[in-house]
Design a protein around this motif. Structure first.
Motif, PDB file in Angstrom:
ATOM      1  N   VAL A  66      60.478  37.652  48.959  1.00 59.98           N
ATOM      2  CA  VAL A  66      60.600  37.974  47.682  1.00 59.98           C
ATOM      3  C   VAL A  66      59.615  37.523  47.251  1.00 59.98           C
ATOM      4  N   LEU A  67      59.195  38.637  45.363  1.00 61.79           N
ATOM      5  CA  LEU A  67      58.092  37.960  45.209  1.00 61.79           C
ATOM      6  C   LEU A  67      58.440  37.451  43.681  1.00 61.79           C
ATOM      7  N   LEU A  68      58.689  35.749  43.701  1.00 63.94           N
ATOM      8  CA  LEU A  68      58.811  34.927  42.537  1.00 63.94           C
ATOM      9  C   LEU A  68      57.254  35.446  41.245  1.00 63.94           C
ATOM     10  N   ALA A  69      58.646  35.768  39.576  1.00 64.96           N
ATOM     11  CA  ALA A  69      56.856  35.740  38.685  1.00 64.96           C
ATOM     12  C   ALA A  69      57.803  35.591  37.553  1.00 64.96           C
ATOM     13  N   TRP A  70      56.704  34.747  36.764  1.00 66.59           N
ATOM     14  CA  TRP A  70      57.125  34.428  35.818  1.00 66.59           C
ATOM     15  C   TRP A  70      55.240  34.098  34.699  1.00 66.59           C
ATOM     16  N   ASP A  71      56.331  34.097  33.661  1.00 66.79           N
ATOM     17  CA  ASP A  71      55.495  34.514  31.887  1.00 66.79           C
ATOM     18  C   ASP A  71      53.423  33.175  32.796  1.00 66.79           C
ATOM     19  N   ALA A  72      52.689  33.611  32.754  1.00 68.26           N
ATOM     20  CA  ALA A  72      51.111  32.401  33.000  1.00 68.26           C
ATOM     21  C   ALA A  72      51.144  32.121  31.446  1.00 68.26           C
ATOM     22  N   LEU A  73      51.010  30.874  31.927  1.00 63.91           N
ATOM     23  CA  LEU A  73      50.950  29.887  30.600  1.00 63.91           C
ATOM     24  C   LEU A  73      49.246  30.360  30.756  1.00 63.91           C
ATOM     25  N   ALA A  74      48.818  29.960  29.107  1.00 71.51           N
ATOM     26  CA  ALA A  74      47.557  29.801  28.839  1.00 71.51           C
ATOM     27  C   ALA A  74      47.045  28.741  28.991  1.00 71.51           C
TER      28      ALA A  74
ATOM     29  N   SER B 137      50.114  38.877  38.533  1.00 76.17           N
ATOM     30  CA  SER B 137      50.783  39.676  39.517  1.00 76.17           C
ATOM     31  C   SER B 137      49.960  41.176  39.477  1.00 76.17           C
ATOM     32  N   SER B 138      48.754  41.207  38.773  1.00 74.95           N
ATOM     33  CA  SER B 138      47.522  42.330  38.927  1.00 74.95           C
ATOM     34  C   SER B 138      47.138  42.642  39.927  1.00 74.95           C
ATOM     35  N   GLU B 139      47.047  41.074  40.556  1.00 77.90           N
ATOM     36  CA  GLU B 139      46.253  40.550  41.782  1.00 77.90           C
ATOM     37  C   GLU B 139      46.299  40.523  42.871  1.00 77.90           C
ATOM     38  N   ILE B 140      47.219  40.967  42.983  1.00 74.88           N
ATOM     39  CA  ILE B 140      48.190  41.973  44.121  1.00 74.88           C
ATOM     40  C   ILE B 140      47.925  42.701  44.535  1.00 74.88           C
ATOM     41  N   GLU B 141      47.346  42.883  46.162  1.00 75.28           N
ATOM     42  CA  GLU B 141      46.484  43.322  46.798  1.00 75.28           C
ATOM     43  C   GLU B 141      47.250  44.708  47.149  1.00 75.28           C
ATOM     44  N   LEU B 142      47.275  45.226  45.951  1.00 77.83           N
ATOM     45  CA  LEU B 142      48.229  47.020  46.022  1.00 77.83           C
ATOM     46  C   LEU B 142      47.692  48.122  45.500  1.00 77.83           C
ATOM     47  N   PRO B 143      47.677  48.955  46.062  1.00 72.43           N
ATOM     48  CA  PRO B 143      47.318  49.882  45.041  1.00 72.43           C
ATOM     49  C   PRO B 143      47.368  50.871  43.418  1.00 72.43           C
ATOM     50  N   PHE B 144      47.127  51.136  42.673  1.00 74.05           N
ATOM     51  CA  PHE B 144      47.377  51.393  41.303  1.00 74.05           C
ATOM     52  C   PHE B 144      48.927  52.249  41.286  1.00 74.05           C
ATOM     53  N   TRP B 145      48.535  53.715  42.489  1.00 73.80           N
ATOM     54  CA  TRP B 145      49.903  54.307  42.502  1.00 73.80           C
ATOM     55  C   TRP B 145      51.355  53.730  42.960  1.00 73.80           C
ATOM     56  N   ALA B 146      50.602  52.444  43.421  1.00 76.77           N
ATOM     57  CA  ALA B 146      52.359  51.542  44.612  1.00 76.77           C
ATOM     58  C   ALA B 146      52.579  50.704  43.141  1.00 76.77           C
ATOM     59  N   TRP B 147      51.980  50.168  42.736  1.00 71.66           N
ATOM     60  CA  TRP B 147      51.847  48.858  42.056  1.00 71.66           C
ATOM     61  C   TRP B 147      51.969  48.467  40.152  1.00 71.66           C
ATOM     62  N   ARG B 148      52.231  47.684  39.748  1.00 72.63           N
ATOM     63  CA  ARG B 148      51.628  48.102  38.953  1.00 72.63           C
ATOM     64  C   ARG B 148      52.060  46.460  37.766  1.00 72.63           C
ATOM     65  N   GLY B 149      50.587  45.288  38.441  1.00 74.25           N
ATOM     66  CA  GLY B 149      50.534  44.268  38.172  1.00 74.25           C
ATOM     67  C   GLY B 149      50.507  44.030  36.828  1.00 74.25           C
ATOM     68  N   SER B 150      50.373  42.566  35.945  1.00 76.61           N
ATOM     69  CA  SER B 150      49.788  42.715  34.505  1.00 76.61           C
ATOM     70  C   SER B 150      49.765  41.095  34.979  1.00 76.61           C
ATOM     71  N   LYS B 151      48.481  41.175  33.652  1.00 77.17           N
ATOM     72  CA  LYS B 151      47.739  39.979  34.019  1.00 77.17           C
ATOM     73  C   LYS B 151      48.681  38.781  33.006  1.00 77.17           C
ATOM     74  N   THR B 152      49.544  39.279  32.824  1.00 78.70           N
ATOM     75  CA  THR B 152      49.962  37.910  31.714  1.00 78.70           C
ATOM     76  C   THR B 152      51.391  37.434  32.535  1.00 78.70           C
ATOM     77  N   ARG B 153      51.734  37.940  33.262  1.00 77.68           N
ATOM     78  CA  ARG B 153      52.524  37.107  34.504  1.00 77.68           C
ATOM     79  C   ARG B 153      52.101  36.748  35.534  1.00 77.68           C
ATOM     80  N   SER B 154      52.381  35.458  36.088  1.00 79.30           N
ATOM     81  CA  SER B 154      52.326  35.147  37.281  1.00 79.30           C
ATOM     82  C   SER B 154      52.646  34.851  38.532  1.00 79.30           C
ATOM     83  N   ALA B 155      52.563  35.360  39.563  1.00 87.22           N
ATOM     84  CA  ALA B 155      53.010  36.785  41.074  1.00 87.22           C
ATOM     85  C   ALA B 155      52.913  34.704  42.277  1.00 87.22           C
TER      86      ALA B 155
END
Lengths: 222, 469
Positions: free
Chosen positions: B56-64, B98-116
């Motif tokens: 499972v992939l847990l994600a939450w708002d990244a803390l400053a 979540s943006s650092e998860i190693e998946l290509p741009f067509w398969a994954w849209r990560g965010s720098k503001t979410r920890s995964a």
């Protein structure tokens, strides 16, 4: 007859080849289970085939002894060696150590098998020297490049070589380690990758030839 | 008496108060040293895409800013309330956006503001069950009173003590995807905890690796070109460049015939599932046919019994096609050993004693390559080698007269057989190489331009396109 000898085997190759190929793109548990099952089958077939190999080995050496072919005495050692390992393995149920210490099977492994295996591997060092000598004979421009690259590598790997490099070519500001790093990281990797790309493409095409039944030499021609 | 008691209570109270006042304010100090844990917000639990399941992939708002030393404790439960199982401790500095998860741009849209965080739950919910298993004898005893009588008589005499009794049998009940699970994440620092709200989520076993779409598209293109080349080969002839190593096969077999010495064909230590071993068996077929035509002698020592079985058929067929089935002997192919150095030692011994006129090394080789090739060179045999193990190629280059490099080994069967269908596949190899060369060329240019102009997303797109996932 053609159906049994050709068409059914080709159909099996096609179906299992395509399924295996598809499983690379399907991460589902069914796909993973399929690959695991295939691996198990392969191991089972290999285990039975090993018996086949053993029979072949015994027969070929038996006929050598029977015909008194050149070097037939060596064939006797096949049986002696086989019995020397199999009998202790039966006695000790395949265990190399027991409460009493090392079993005769363990002893045979450590002091006969491992010693012989290590000796064989050690011979490699001498062969590398003789091969290096042969490859260092400069017969062409390519051989000269090879010689220079190898010479720098040898020089850089021994302390004396590093001292020589520093005293002779120290003024260049380039250490022998840096030169070695460049040789190993740039031209060597470039050549290696070229070969690897060719191999990868060749492997894909050969697999297609087999999966789609273009290449069927391995099951005899029509 | 009462007065004494009151005095004692008063003294005790004073001492206690003094102790409390003089003791360092532990809680207050702790609070000053370690900052308060900010609560985890926006927690979500989703299935990890493109996997086999159980994750499972847990994600939450990244803390400053996360205080150093913070550890995320992840708990999971299959119950509505309670029943929490600790899935693991994850140091905060190891938790990436979540943006650092190693998946290509067509398969994954990560965010720098979410920890995964990937959490594997499969093993947490797998459990062992021990039951009794009835053997065939056990079932037979249930049906036959005669068998029961015989066995009880034998057991009475102290024989077959435990026979016919059910045996304990332990099996693992695996976790099944799709079960709704509750998750909570606790951020902990020096004993202080900030608990997140509880979220629901479940895992799934996925059906398609969208991240491998680039690979699939390339495969489809190669398949199309492959079939086009095969159909083209039926219509027109194809030009194939000379491969010196393969042209020398005739020379080697001719030499062996003239000298009256055998030819050794070593298929390496690979299994039948290896491409190089399969290619080697094709070459063996062609070599054997020529050997049969010249009425020469060939010996094929084997490392793998399955390869031996296949090669037996290949050689038999080759002799049959050459019109010399009478010359075929079953001991042409023989098993030596399934141990690398035993195999090398044995083949080396045979080469040294018999001094063959020609030796072929075709297939998968490791450290034994030089052990074999060097002995062959010393014995004076003409040597032709071919392997796809690039680390062994230098050894063959120096010790053998001709060496087939990787893809040439794969092409050898087609080259020797001269069958148009097989030759056409060589064109596909050329097309593949052209494709790689063009991709590398334009890839370098595009990435260089992107780097110069600081177009980071553009560079990422290019790199994603050429990456294997």
């Amino acid at each position: 007859m053609k159906l049994i000898k050709k068409q059914i085997p080709l159909a099996i190759v096609l179906v299992f080849g395509v399924l295996t190929l598809v499983s690379y793109y399907v991460p589902h548990k069914l796909s993973v289970d399929y690959i695991e099952t295939m691996n198990k089958w392969e191991n089972i077939v290999a285990a039975f085939a090993f018996l086949l190999g053993l029979v072949s080995l015994f027969f070929s050496h038996y006929y050598k002894i029977k015909r008194k072919a050149d070097g037939w005495g060596y064939s006797l050692f096949v049986y002696v060696g086989f019995l020397a390992m199999v009998i202790p393995a039966f006695i000790w149920h395949g265990k190399q150590t027991s409460e009493l210490g090392m079993t005769s099977l363990g002893w045979a492994f450590r002091y006969i098998y491992n010693a012989l295996s290590a000796s064989m591997f050690a011979v490699l060092a001498f062969y590398i020297v003789s091969t290096a000598y042969r490859s260092f004979r400069i017969k062409s421009a390519q051989a000269f490049v090879l010689f220079v690259a190898a010479f720098i590598l040898i020089l850089g790997k021994v302390p004396l070589g590093q001292i020589i490099w520093d005293s002779v070519l120290g003024w260049t500001g380039q250490g022998v380690d840096q030169v070695i790093e460049w040789i190993m990281g740039v031209p060597a990797v470039a050549g290696k990758r070229g070969i690897m790309i060719g191999i990868a493409i060749g492997a894909i095409v050969t697999s297609f030839k087999i999966i789609f039944g273009i290449e069927k030499q391995y099951m005899g021609k029509d | 008496m009462i007065k004494n008691k009151l005095l004692f209570t008063l003294v005790l109270s004073l001492l206690t108060a003094a102790g409390v006042l003089s003791a360092p304010a532990a809680g207050a100090d702790k609070g000053n040293k370690s900052p308060a844990q900010p609560p985890i917000t926006g927690l979500t639990a989703a299935d990890m895409p493109y996997d086999v399941g159980g994750t499972v992939l847990l994600a939450w708002d990244a803390l400053a800013s996360v205080p150093p030393g913070t550890v995320y404790q992840v708990f999971v439960s299959s119950l509505e309330t309670g029943g929490w199982i600790k899935a693991g401790d994850y140091p905060a500095d190891g938790v990436k956006p979540s943006s650092e998860i190693e998946l290509p741009f067509w398969a994954w849209r990560g965010s720098k503001t979410r920890s995964a965080l990937r959490v594997e739950v499969g093993e947490l919910f797998a459990y062992k069950v021990t039951t009794e298993r009835k053997s065939a004898l056990c079932l037979a005893l249930e049906k036959s009173s005669l068998l029961r009588a015989i066995l009880s008589r034998l057991q009475g005499q102290g024989l077959f003590g435990g026979a016919g009794k059910p045996e304990p049998y332990t099996r693992v009940i695996e976790y099944k995807d799709g079960i709704p699970l509750n998750f909570k994440v606790v951020a902990e620092l020096a004993g202080k905890q900030a608990t997140a709200v509880q979220v629901k989520g479940s895992t799934a076993s996925n059906w398609f690796r969208l991240d491998r779409l680039n690979n699939l598209l390339l495969l489809i293109v190669i398949v199309i070109v492959f079939f086009w080349a095969v159909s083209h080969a039926k219509r027109k002839g194809l030009f194939i460049r000379r491969i010196a190593g393969l042209d020398a096969i005739d020379e080697a077999i001719g030499r062996a015939t003239e000298m009256g010495k055998p030819i050794y064909y070593v298929p390496g230590i690979g299994g039948m599932s290896g491409i190089s071993t399969i290619a080697s068996s094709f070459i063996l077929g062609e070599v054997s046919q020529k050997v049969a035509q010249y009425d020469s002698q060939i010996k094929v020592p084997h490392y793998d019994p399955i390869v031996m079985t296949v090669c037996k058929e290949v050689v038999k067929q080759a002799f049959l096609e050459a019109g010399r089935p009478d010359s075929y002997r079953d001991d042409i192919n023989f098993f030596v050993s399934q141990d690398q150095f035993s195999y090398a030692a044995s083949v080396d011994g045979m080469i040294s004693r018999e001094k063959p006129a020609a030796v072929f090394f075709m297939g998968y080789f490791m450290a034994e390559s030089l052990l074999l090739a060097e002995v062959g060179a010393t014995s004076g045999a003409i040597q032709i080698a071919g392997t796809d193990v690039e680390s062994q190629l230098p050894f063959f280059f120096t010790a053998c007269d001709y060496t087939l490099i990787g893809e040439e080994l794969y092409a050898a069967g087609a080259y020797l057989s001269k069958e148009p269908m097989l030759l056409s596949a060589l064109k596909v190899q050329d097309f593949g190489k052209l494709l790689v060369m063009v991709s590398v060329f334009f890839g370098i240019i595009l990435v260089a331009v992107g780097a110069k102009l600081h177009w980071d997303p553009f560079i990422e797109v290019i790199l994603n396109l050429f990456k294997a996932y």
